[in-house]
Motif scaffolding. Structure first.
Motif: not given
Ligand code: SF4
Length: 503
Positions: A174, A399, A395-397, A361, A401, A332-336
């Motif tokens: 990402i 999620i 994960c910073p938010v 993700i 998974i 998701c904020i796409r931090c990878s």
């Protein structure tokens, strides 16, 4: 590995629209190709280990890291709960600031909108080209391929995106789309594709070559296309977070700017940046502060583009939103960070996922966006995990998974049972799982099968373990032993200890 095999494995992903979805191969097939590439595994292992260590240190120095994760999760959960209202608010705010908002139901509509704007603003004279800054949403809808058919070249300006565009490959990460390539490979690529003389593989030399090449593109482009990390419903402000400054060139120099954004990228208020500007850089590049963070609100008289268009892309997102467990994928904020921490991604890299969203993700987002049952590839992704939970921890938010993976595995199985006809119903794995479900839900049946297993296991149990199972069950013991059924089951022990009281 043969070059054509590697080419096939690194080609642009097909799990979404635009390709032959039905033919997207399952993960276990593509993963085998990736696993055979030793160079790829070396490149990946080195890169992910370095990012992982740095991320851990960057997050670890924040005393309120867990509170920030909670706050990020709460903001995004609220957005998903009231997405319909926030989207209308965002539309109003962008229009008031002089921008134009377009709604795109799917890839076809979004591509048509962007191509129309590009055609109108490029004109027939000069180079038919738009400059583009990293946008996964436009990769998802295969915008570049669509524009190419219209005779318009989309020049990628993010360095890593430029590398994979020149190589004719798809992204494998990402954040670092060319993570599978090393410096020597990039040097060769630049010399071949940019027609440059002898270059060294020093990062500064390679970056300078790209800078000179891209600067000409920025100065001549009339239309810029960007993605968005966030859009603020309250103010209409769009935000792009990047590391090179190319994104800022792309969003400020052309006369017309088109931003293609998934509808889930909204945040309610400006002050919500307080949370994400702390968690995103530390989780992605392990930096305390992001190097280039660009904000723009509509158009302004003496600065930046004359026209601003915001394309709000659905492309399956409202379907994801309708699933109460699956919808957290949209947070998701796409931090990878989940990619870098995943032991599966670490071994196979991004191309094995056959999607623009690789790693953990991708394993939950792709099947939901593409649709369960849409292809063998999409249906196989929820199984591309050992369920170790490392992705959830970083994960910073927040999620969950693993929870979504298990939920999606259930959906894949149910879909096969419902739509696969008699063959699916009589599939040995399906029959075994149905039998187990029945056994585990009936205490008497469960105990009876325990007793039967105790008797039936005698030819297999040796020295306190079952080392090999026969027939189709052999796979279970090919890499590990199975504990035999004990003489005294827990239930029997409980009865004996508690004098028959059973719960
Ligand atoms: S799921 Fe979480 S860790 Fe993975 S990219 Fe998205 S925000 Fe980052």
């Amino acid at each position: 590995m043969a070059r054509n095999e590697r080419d096939a494995a690194t080609a642009a992903p097909d799990a979404f629209s635009g390709g032959n979805k039905r033919d997207t191969p399952p993960f276990e097939v593509t993963a085998k190709v990736a696993l055979a590439d030793n160079q790829l595994r070396r490149n990946l292992g080195k890169a992910t280990q370095a990012i992982r260590d740095k991320r851990e240190a960057a997050a670890g120095e924040m005393p309120d890291w867990e509170e920030l994760r909670e706050a990020g999760s709460a903001i995004k959960t609220r957005v998903m709960r009231h997405l319909d209202e926030y989207l209308v608010q965002l539309e109003d705010s962008v229009r008031r600031a002089g921008g134009t908002v377009h709604w795109a139901r799917d890839a076809e509509e979004a591509n048509g909108i962007v191509a129309g704007i590009a055609r109108e603003n490029i004109g027939e004279e000069g180079t038919r080209e738009v400059v583009k800054v990293k946008s996964i949403a436009t990769d998802e809808i295969k915008l570049n391929e669509h524009l190419e058919k219209e005779g318009i070249h989309a020049a990628e300006t993010d360095l890593a995106e430029l590398i994979i565009q020149l190589a004719g490959e798809g992204s494998s990460h990402i954040l670092v789309p060319a993570i599978h390539k090393n410096r020597a490979e990039i040097r060769e690529l630049f010399m071949r594709e940019l027609g440059l003389g002898d270059l060294s593989d020093e990062p500064e030399v390679l970056a300078e070559a790209a800078r000179i090449y891209l600067r000409r593109k920025f100065l001549s482009a009339k239309v810029g296309v960007s993605g968005a990390n966030f859009a603020v419903a309250e103010t209409g402000t769009v935000c792009v977070v990047e590391s090179e400054g190319n994104g800022r060139m792309c969003t400020t120099l052309p006369d017309t700017l088109v931003t293609v954004m998934g509808i889930e990228k909204i945040i309610p208020e400006w002050r919500d940046f307080e949370v994400f500007m702390q968690t995103l850089p530390r989780s992605s590049t392990a930096e305390r502060m992001n190097p280039y963070t660009s904000f723009w609100t509509g158009v302004s008289e003496d600065d930046g583009p004359r026209e601003f268009h915001l394309v709000l892309l659905d492309n399956g997102r409202t379907e994801v939103l309708a699933d109460e467990i699956g919808r957290q994928s949209l947070n998701c904020i796409r931090c990878s960070a989940c990619l870098n921490s995943c032991p599966v991604y670490d071994r196979v890299g991004g191309h094995a996922y056959n999607s623009v969203y690789p790693g953990p993700i991708g394993a939950i987002l792709t099947p939901q966006l593409a649709g369960i049952g849409s292809s063998p590839g999409a249906d196989s992704l929820p199984y591309a995990s050992s369920l170790c939970g490392a992705c959830y921890e970083v994960c910073p938010v927040k999620i969950n998974i693993p929870e979504v993976l298990i939920h999606l595995r259930g959906k894949v199985v149910r879909n096969k049972q419902d739509n696969g006809g008699a063959k699916a119903k009589l599939d040995p794995e399906n029959v075994a799982m149905q039998t187990l479900a029945k056994t585990f839900s009936d205490p008497r049946l469960y105990e009876a099968s325990q007793r039967a297993a105790l008797v039936g296991q005698w030819p297999l149990a040796r020295s306190g373990a079952i080392h090999s199972l026969p027939g189709r069950l052999a796979g279970w013991t090919s890499a590990r032993d199975l504990a035999p059924v004990p003489e005294q089951s827990f239930r029997r022990w409980w009865r004996e200890e508690r004098g028959g009281a059973e719960r």
